[in-house]
Scaffold this active site. Structure first.
Site, PDB file in Angstrom:
ATOM      1  N   LYS A 150       0.845  -1.204   0.000  1.00  0.00           N
ATOM      2  CA  LYS A 150       0.000   0.000   0.000  1.00  0.00           C
ATOM      3  C   LYS A 150       0.883   1.258   0.000  1.00  0.00           C
ATOM      4  CE  LYS A 150      -3.866  -2.377   2.219  1.00  0.00           C
ATOM      5  NZ  LYS A 150      -4.609  -2.736   3.436  1.00  0.00           N
TER       6      LYS A 150
ATOM      7  N   GLN B 247      -4.652  -1.651   9.753  1.00  0.00           N
ATOM      8  CA  GLN B 247      -4.571  -2.984   9.143  1.00  0.00           C
ATOM      9  C   GLN B 247      -5.132  -4.035  10.104  1.00  0.00           C
ATOM     10  OE1 GLN B 247      -3.647  -3.507   5.951  1.00  0.00           O
ATOM     11  NE2 GLN B 247      -4.049  -5.691   6.144  1.00  0.00           N
TER      12      GLN B 247
ATOM     13  N   ASP C 289     -11.056   2.850   4.398  1.00  0.00           N
ATOM     14  CA  ASP C 289     -11.380   1.423   4.321  1.00  0.00           C
ATOM     15  C   ASP C 289     -12.892   1.199   4.325  1.00  0.00           C
ATOM     16  OD1 ASP C 289      -9.480  -0.575   4.036  1.00  0.00           O
ATOM     17  OD2 ASP C 289      -8.783  -0.412   6.105  1.00  0.00           O
TER      18      ASP C 289
HETATM   19  N1  GUN Z   1      -7.052  -7.034   6.387  1.00  0.00           N
HETATM   20  C1  GUN Z   1      -7.471  -7.773   5.340  1.00  0.00           C
HETATM   21  N2  GUN Z   1      -8.030  -6.983   4.398  1.00  0.00           N
HETATM   22  C2  GUN Z   1      -7.964  -5.724   4.862  1.00  0.00           C
HETATM   23  C3  GUN Z   1      -8.373  -4.465   4.333  1.00  0.00           C
HETATM   24  O1  GUN Z   1      -8.943  -4.342   3.238  1.00  0.00           O
HETATM   25  N3  GUN Z   1      -8.123  -3.388   5.126  1.00  0.00           N
HETATM   26  C4  GUN Z   1      -7.520  -3.508   6.341  1.00  0.00           C
HETATM   27  N4  GUN Z   1      -7.341  -2.391   7.039  1.00  0.00           N
HETATM   28  N5  GUN Z   1      -7.134  -4.653   6.855  1.00  0.00           N
HETATM   29  C5  GUN Z   1      -7.351  -5.761   6.118  1.00  0.00           C
END
Ligand code: GUN
Length: 291
Positions: free
Chosen positions: A52, A96, A119
Site C-alpha cells: 500500500k 490494518q 477502508d
Molecule cells: N485485512 C485484510 N483486508 C484488509 C483491508 O482491506 N483493510 C484492512 N485495514 N485490513 C485488512
C-alpha cells in the site's frame, strides 16, 4: 474463457489517479496523503501494508506508516488514531486488520473519523453504503465492482452467489450486488459456514464470488458452464520449492474451473491488486472532498 486481469486493470486505475495527482500538483492543490497503522509483525499484514505504501509512492501520494508494537494497549492505539483524526495533512488512513487479541476491533474502528475512513469499515460509512448514500466503499468489494464495470459483465437478473459473510468482503459485496445500480440488480444468495448443500447453490449460480479462505475449495464439478468466477481467497500454502517457503492460493481450482468459466479472476493478479487501487481511489476522494 476470459481472464479478469486485476493487475492490468489496477495499473490503468493507478495511472488515472497519478494523472489527477499531477494536475492537482500543478494547480497547487493538496496532494493526497494516506496513513497506514500496523500493529505487530504479522507476515501477511506487513506485506499488504508495504505494498500500500509503495503504491502511494508510485502515483505521487504522500504516505505515512505508523508501525506499533504488538503489546500496545487499546487506549494508546486509540490515542494514535486521535492524532491522525486531528492531523490536517492526513486525508485518510487505515488500521490494518487483524489486530492482536487483546484489542477490541469494534472500539478501534469506531475511533476512526468517518471522513478519513478510506477502508469504509466505520458503521457510518457501512450504513451509508447500505442506503446507497455517498460513502467510502470497502476496497475489496469496490475492486470487485470495478472489475465487473470495466469488463462489462452482465449482472442484472443473474443468480449471484457470495461465499463468506465477513464484514470486509462477503457481507458488503452481497449488498452491493443486489442494489438497483448498473453493476448490481443481481439475485444474491449469501452462503456461509452453516450453509447446507452448497453444491446445489453453486451449480445454479451465474456469478460466484468466493471469499472463504480455503485453498482450491471450488471445484469444476461444482460450477455450471459459462459461470463468472471472482476469487477473493488469498491463502499462504507452504511450498518448499518456493524461495519464500510458501505460495499463494485462491479459493478456486483455477486450472480446471477456468475451462468451464466465461470469466475468471486469477490468484494472484485478480482481486488483490484491485484492492490497493481502490484504497488509493478512496484516498483521492477523501482529499477532493476537502477542496
Ligand atoms: N485485512 C485484510 N483486508 C484488509 C483491508 O482491506 N483493510 C484492512 N485495514 N485490513 C485488512
Amino acid at each position: 474463457m476470459k481472464i479478469l486481469d486485476g493487475r492490468k486493470l489496477s495499473n490503468i486505475i493507478k495511472e488515472e489517479i497519478k494523472k489527477e495527482v499531477s494536475k492537482r500538483s500543478s494547480k497547487k492543490k493538496k496532494i493526497p496523503h494516506l496513513a497506514a497503522v500496523l500493529v505487530g509483525n504479522d507476515g501477511a499484514s506487513l506485506t499488504y501494508v508495504g505494498s500500500k505504501v509503495r503504491s502511494c509512492k508510485q502515483i505521487g501520494f504522500l504516505s505515512t506508516l505508523i508501525h506499533l508494537k504488538s503489546d500496545i494497549t487499546e487506549k494508546k492505539l486509540i490515542s494514535e488514531l486521535d492524532k491522525l483524526n486531528q492531523n490536517p495533512s492526513i486525508d485518510g488512513y487505515i488500521v490494518q486488520l487483524p489486530l492482536p487479541n487483546h484489542i477490541n476491533e469494534e472500539r478501534v474502528l469506531l475511533a476512526v473519523d468517518p471522513r478519513k475512513d478510506v477502508d469504509g469499515f466505520h458503521p457510518t460509512n457501512f450504513g451509508r453504503m447500505v442506503l446507497e448514500l455517498p460513502s467510502f466503499i470497502p476496497a475489496t468489494p469496490f475492486g470487485i465492482i470495478e472489475i465487473i464495470k470495466r469488463y462489462k459483465i452482465e449482472t442484472s437478473g443473474k443468480n449471484c452467489l457470495v461465499i463468506g459473510r465477513s464484514n470486509i468482503v462477503g457481507r458488503p459485496i452481497s449488498i452491493l450486488m443486489s442494489q438497483k445500480v448498473s453493476y448490481g440488480n443481481a439475485t444474491v444468495t449469501l452462503a456461509h459456514s452453516r450453509t447446507k448443500n452448497l453444491k446445489e447453490l453453486t451449480l445454479k449460480s451465474d456469478i460466484i464470488i468466493s471469499a472463504l479462505g480455503i485453498p482450491e475449495f471450488l471445484k469444476v464439478d461444482m460450477v455450471k458452464e459459462k459461470v463468472v468466477v471472482i476469487d477473493v481467497g488469498i491463502t499462504r500454502v507452504s511450498d518448499k520449492n518456493n524461495s519464500k517457503g510458501y505460495i499463494i492460493k485462491g479459493d478456486v481450482d483455477y486450472v480446471n474451473v477456468s475451462k468451464k468459466a466465461s470469466y475468471i479472476t486469477p490468484v494472484p493478479g485478480g482481486v488483490g491488486p484491485m484492492t490497493i487501487a481502490m484504497l488509493l481511489q478512496n484516498t483521492l476522494l477523501a482529499c477532493k472532498r476537502k477542496d
